[in-house]
Design a protein around this motif. Structure first.
Motif, PDB file in Angstrom:
ATOM      1  N   VAL A   1      35.219  36.002 -20.372  1.00  0.00           N
ATOM      2  CA  VAL A   1      34.473  35.293 -19.328  1.00  0.00           C
ATOM      3  C   VAL A   1      35.433  34.484 -18.452  1.00  0.00           C
ATOM      4  N   ALA A   2      36.354  33.757 -19.113  1.00  0.00           N
ATOM      5  CA  ALA A   2      37.293  32.925 -18.358  1.00  0.00           C
ATOM      6  C   ALA A   2      38.227  33.772 -17.499  1.00  0.00           C
ATOM      7  N   LEU A   3      38.587  34.956 -18.001  1.00  0.00           N
ATOM      8  CA  LEU A   3      39.454  35.851 -17.237  1.00  0.00           C
ATOM      9  C   LEU A   3      38.782  36.305 -15.947  1.00  0.00           C
ATOM     10  N   VAL A   4      37.481  36.662 -16.023  1.00  0.00           N
ATOM     11  CA  VAL A   4      36.833  37.260 -14.856  1.00  0.00           C
ATOM     12  C   VAL A   4      36.093  36.257 -13.972  1.00  0.00           C
ATOM     13  N   ALA A   5      35.658  35.121 -14.546  1.00  0.00           N
ATOM     14  CA  ALA A   5      34.758  34.234 -13.794  1.00  0.00           C
ATOM     15  C   ALA A   5      35.297  33.830 -12.412  1.00  0.00           C
ATOM     16  N   PRO A   6      36.537  33.312 -12.310  1.00  0.00           N
ATOM     17  CA  PRO A   6      36.985  32.882 -10.973  1.00  0.00           C
ATOM     18  C   PRO A   6      37.024  34.022  -9.968  1.00  0.00           C
ATOM     19  N   ALA A   7      37.505  35.193 -10.389  1.00  0.00           N
ATOM     20  CA  ALA A   7      37.587  36.321  -9.460  1.00  0.00           C
ATOM     21  C   ALA A   7      36.201  36.883  -9.147  1.00  0.00           C
ATOM     22  N   ALA A   8      35.350  36.986 -10.184  1.00  0.00           N
ATOM     23  CA  ALA A   8      34.033  37.594  -9.995  1.00  0.00           C
ATOM     24  C   ALA A   8      33.148  36.729  -9.102  1.00  0.00           C
ATOM     25  N   LEU A   9      33.352  35.413  -9.154  1.00  0.00           N
ATOM     26  CA  LEU A   9      32.499  34.509  -8.373  1.00  0.00           C
ATOM     27  C   LEU A   9      33.187  34.029  -7.102  1.00  0.00           C
TER      28      LEU A   9
ATOM     29  N   ALA B   1      36.340  27.396 -16.984  1.00  0.00           N
ATOM     30  CA  ALA B   1      37.333  28.213 -16.278  1.00  0.00           C
ATOM     31  C   ALA B   1      37.265  27.973 -14.779  1.00  0.00           C
ATOM     32  N   LEU B   2      36.031  27.902 -14.240  1.00  0.00           N
ATOM     33  CA  LEU B   2      35.881  27.690 -12.800  1.00  0.00           C
ATOM     34  C   LEU B   2      36.412  26.319 -12.397  1.00  0.00           C
TER      35      LEU B   2
ATOM     36  N   ARG C   1      33.469  35.524  -4.175  1.00  0.00           N
ATOM     37  CA  ARG C   1      32.628  35.712  -2.986  1.00  0.00           C
ATOM     38  C   ARG C   1      31.299  36.343  -3.404  1.00  0.00           C
TER      39      ARG C   1
ATOM     40  N   SER D   1      32.326  28.615 -21.130  1.00  0.00           N
ATOM     41  CA  SER D   1      33.631  29.162 -20.766  1.00  0.00           C
ATOM     42  C   SER D   1      33.745  29.341 -19.255  1.00  0.00           C
TER      43      SER D   1
END
Lengths: 241, 102
Positions: free
Chosen positions: B55-63, A201-202, B65, A197
């Protein structure tokens, strides 16, 4: 947070229990709502606009996206479409709650499900088969009032928080969702779907940073990996599937 | 104050549309599942979907920086050991400190 197994309670006790379980989420939702309100004020929304949106849509992430798009002057249909995309995940969440709503009259279920948010759903699912409508409304109404009040207050306060990131408040929602995620840890087997996921998502987020497709992509990738992991189970029932 | 009480009717139509589609996603899950039979793979997929969505909700923001990724890892470590509100506050404090350091 653990929810101890306990004997059946009265509706009043169930409602109160739901309220108590919602409080840590309220603590996370208030700064989140306040932040949304202050962004909405900058995007040109009035407190009434914000209050109506929170009261009728009641879905945080999609409201952030909607406010951002409204601030950019996007077309109404695009905003509604974006709201739909962000909230598509409710379909999958609602599906997992279906056994709990079996036997509940359609009108009552339709009203109760209006209050389904990520947090409501996570707390309710952890109640297992013992989930009651009273508990549901204890959680739901608490979150609803906190969300309505904090988003409207944020809009009225407007630009008071000049730079939310400086206070780390933008991290609140990440921390809340990570805590909810921890509740779904079922051992090492949870890892492959989550990694899939995250990767999906990334990748999609890198392609369309402003969009919401990455949520759908992550859900599908994680679900696909988990489905592949679970394909061998219950072979005796495979013939009638 | 008058400005705060102004209602934009075009915006109200968008809000109503958003409210309707959102409510449909909320009632649609149980409605769909009652009409479709699921095998073991589909069940496993459905069971894993909530975690995957989070996971998809947080992954871009959490990673986004290094400081936020470290703070996110810190929250993951403590999330199952302390009450949620403690984990959230600790995470926010950690991210403020880390953003200044990194």
């Amino acid at each position: 947070m653990t929810i101890p197994a306990s004997p059946p309670k009265s509706p009043g006790q169930e409602f109160a229990l739901g309220t108590v379980h919602a409080l840590p989420i309220v603590a996370g939702a208030i700064p989140f709502g306040f932040l949304l309100g202050s962004l909405a004020a900058k995007a040109g929304l009035s407190a009434i606009d914000m209050g109506l949106m929170s009261a009728l849509v009641f879905a945080g992430s999609s409201q952030f996206v909607a406010v951002e798009l409204l601030g950019k002057g996007s077309a109404g249909l695009a905003v509604v479409g974006a709201i739909l995309l962000v909230n598509l995940r409710h379909l999958l969440m609602g599906a997992t709650l279906a056994p709990r709503f079996r036997g509940v009259p359609a009108a009552r279920a339709g009203l109760a499900l209006f209050f389904m948010t990520d947090e409501q759903w996570a707390l309710s699912l952890r109640r297992g088969p013992g989930l009651t409508l009273a508990y549901w409304y204890g959680v739901g109404l608490t979150l609803y009032l906190a969300w309505l009040a904090s988003t409207v207050a944020g809009t009225l306060a407007g630009a008071l928080i000049a730079d939310p990131a400086a206070w780390g408040l933008d991290f609140t929602f990440i921390a809340v969702f990570l805590c909810l995620l921890a509740g779904f840890w079922r051992g090492v087997g949870s890892l492959p779907p989550w990694l899939a996921s995250a990767a999906a998502a990334l990748a999609v987020h890198a392609l369309s940073p402003g969009g919401t497709w990455h949520i759908l992509a992550g859900a599908l990738a994680g679900g696909a990996v988990a489905g592949w992991q679970g394909r061998g189970q219950g072979k005796e029932r495979a013939s009638d599937a | 104050m008058l400005e705060a009480l102004r209602l934009d009717w075009d915006l109200f139509a968008v809000v109503l549309g958003g409210a309707l589609v959102t409510w449909m996603t909320r009632i649609g899950g149980p409605w769909l599942i009652a009409r479709v039979r699921l095998g073991p793979a589909a069940n496993a997929a459905l069971e894993a979907t909530p975690g995957a969505v989070l996971v998809a909700l947080v992954a871009p923001a959490a990673l986004s920086r290094p400081s936020d990724a470290l703070a996110a890892a810190f929250v993951c470590l403590i999330a199952r050991r302390v009450p949620m509100v403690v984990a959230v506050v600790a995470g926010v404090v950690a991210v403020v400190l880390l953003r200044r350091l990194l």
